[in-house]
Write an enzyme that holds these catalytic residues in place. Sequence first.
Site, short mmCIF file in Angstrom:
data_model
loop_
_atom_site.label_atom_id
_atom_site.label_comp_id
_atom_site.label_asym_id
_atom_site.label_seq_id
_atom_site.Cartn_x
_atom_site.Cartn_y
_atom_site.Cartn_z
N TYR A 58 -9.52 5.17 7.36
CA TYR A 58 -9.66 5.49 8.79
C TYR A 58 -10.71 6.59 8.89
O TYR A 58 -10.52 7.67 8.33
CB TYR A 58 -8.34 6.03 9.37
CG TYR A 58 -7.23 5.00 9.50
CD1 TYR A 58 -6.43 4.64 8.42
CD2 TYR A 58 -6.95 4.42 10.74
CE1 TYR A 58 -5.41 3.71 8.57
CE2 TYR A 58 -5.93 3.51 10.90
CZ TYR A 58 -5.16 3.15 9.80
OH TYR A 58 -4.14 2.23 9.95
N LYS A 84 1.15 -0.29 15.07
CA LYS A 84 2.57 -0.31 15.48
C LYS A 84 2.98 -1.49 16.36
O LYS A 84 4.18 -1.78 16.48
CB LYS A 84 2.90 1.00 16.23
CG LYS A 84 2.95 2.22 15.34
CD LYS A 84 4.23 2.27 14.54
CE LYS A 84 4.14 3.15 13.32
NZ LYS A 84 3.78 2.45 12.08
N TYR A 137 3.84 6.56 10.12
CA TYR A 137 2.99 5.42 9.74
C TYR A 137 3.82 4.32 9.05
O TYR A 137 3.64 3.13 9.33
CB TYR A 137 1.86 5.90 8.82
CG TYR A 137 0.75 4.91 8.62
CD1 TYR A 137 -0.32 4.83 9.51
CD2 TYR A 137 0.77 4.02 7.54
CE1 TYR A 137 -1.34 3.89 9.34
CE2 TYR A 137 -0.24 3.09 7.35
CZ TYR A 137 -1.30 3.03 8.25
OH TYR A 137 -2.30 2.12 8.08
N HIS A 179 0.84 -1.20 0.00
CA HIS A 179 0.00 0.00 0.00
C HIS A 179 0.87 1.25 0.00
O HIS A 179 1.78 1.36 0.81
CB HIS A 179 -0.92 0.00 1.22
CG HIS A 179 -2.07 -0.94 1.10
ND1 HIS A 179 -3.19 -0.86 1.87
CD2 HIS A 179 -2.28 -1.98 0.26
CE1 HIS A 179 -4.05 -1.81 1.53
NE2 HIS A 179 -3.50 -2.52 0.56
N PRO A 182 -4.18 0.12 18.51
CA PRO A 182 -3.86 -0.33 17.14
C PRO A 182 -4.06 0.72 16.05
O PRO A 182 -3.75 0.46 14.88
CB PRO A 182 -4.81 -1.53 16.93
CG PRO A 182 -5.87 -1.41 17.96
CD PRO A 182 -5.32 -0.61 19.09
#
Length: 435
Positions: free
Chosen positions: A246, A342, A430, A118, A338
Amino acid sequence: MLHGFVAVSRDAHSPFAQRLYDIIIVCGRLRQARRDESLQDREEQVLRTKVAIIGAGPAGLLLGQLLHQYGIDNIILERQSPDYVLGRIRAGLLEEGTVTLLDQVGAGARAHAEGLLHEGIELAFAGRRHRIDMKSATGKTVMIYGQTEVTLDLMNARKAAGLTTVYEASDVQPHDFDGSHPRVTYGKDGVTHTLDCDFIAGCDGFHGVSRASVPASALQEFERVYPFGWLGILSETPPVSHELIYSNHARGFALCTMRSMKRSRHYVQCSLDDHVDQWPDDRFWDELKSRLDQEAADSLITGPSIEKSIAPLRSFVAEPMRFGKMFLCGDAAHIVPPTGAKGLNLAASDAHYLSSALREFYDEKSNAGIDAYSARALARVWKAVRFSWWMTSMLHKFPDNGSIGARIQLAELDYVTQSQAAMTSLAENYVGLPF
Ligand code: RFL
Ligand code: PHB
């Protein structure tokens, strides 16, 4: 004199005395035989290895393979069965650094073949979606590849290398890690065993025995428990979008993620008091749809769940991560919510730091690496704790923050999706900070 029996002279000739004498001899031989047997048992029960690893989750398995690569023998003790370990549906998103470590131990081939790369994520709020292009901001990508698959690949690599893992080990207990003879005792099939070692690696997750064995006075713990959980379901349905969504919504947070182009993983923020039985599939799908933008809601394909679970959200760090000859690694030392994806990635970087420290100890006879382990690992851990807290704060509905809190979140999301600097900051955390 035979202890516990009357003394009988060999010269005693009465039949009774002879019988008694025979009985005494048989009893004595039996006792001796039992003593020999128990000595023999004890010899069989005491094992020795350089590093005793407690826990066969991602941290323990990866550490075991890295140590093996450096020629350091290790034995893993795991409380559960292999099937149980493989049945836990958890992480899905791997940083490039984690995949590189899998490659390093020869367990990355399937991730490269089946994992999904991704280059960006989408943040949904106020009815719209906004893309963060992580690849253009950082040059890096992330990979969708389930924790169950990572675990299976590492288990297979361990098996292929002929390394020992004791599954269903009961009452695992580290001892004397502050002294010169660290060891771990455990039960298996009703027999107590001792594993002598040079070092103990506590890779036994948040509820494990390793951290719990450290005296409270030697530990400093930092914790925040969030006032909500994540309800997650896995379904044999195609993902809503080819990238993760998200979503910040007035009804609460939602996340659309996946395991493959045919299998989806979705989460919705839920109450800590909720139970999965209160969430039949239809209710879950309706709730998820209500928290997505119209286009995503319209394209959502629903189906029966094949797994459903609720996880509480917590930030937790235990300092230090070393106690004499015992080291903590992964969730045993720290937990992150979550939202930043990580936890498993930190378990991997800890395993990297610890394995290099132990390599230095054995190959170069240097304590420098093991002395620096805790500080090195914690420096990366705290940045991930911060990032995960920040993502969680920006995206969830907090019962006590009120309408001003919700407006500040929207302002932050607007800023993060408009400012190149803010986007780059999100992206570099990220995709994973270097280690
Ligand atoms: P684990 O996986 O908990 O493994 C610990 C192992 O130790 C065993 N054990 C014992 N063995 C012997 N004796 C004892 N007394 C023992 N006590 C425990 C356990 O049976 C177990 O096998 O810890 P480890 O290895 O440190 O791995 C950590 C990760 O599992 C965890 O951080 C991630 O799942 C977190 N996480 C995510 N991390 C990511 O990097 N990316 C993600 O996308 C991501 N998504 C997630 C997640 C965690 C989630 N939940 C359930 C909280 C999504 C969710 C919903
Ligand atoms: C997952 O795929 O399960 C996943 C992905 C990203 C997250 C959390 C979980 O932030």
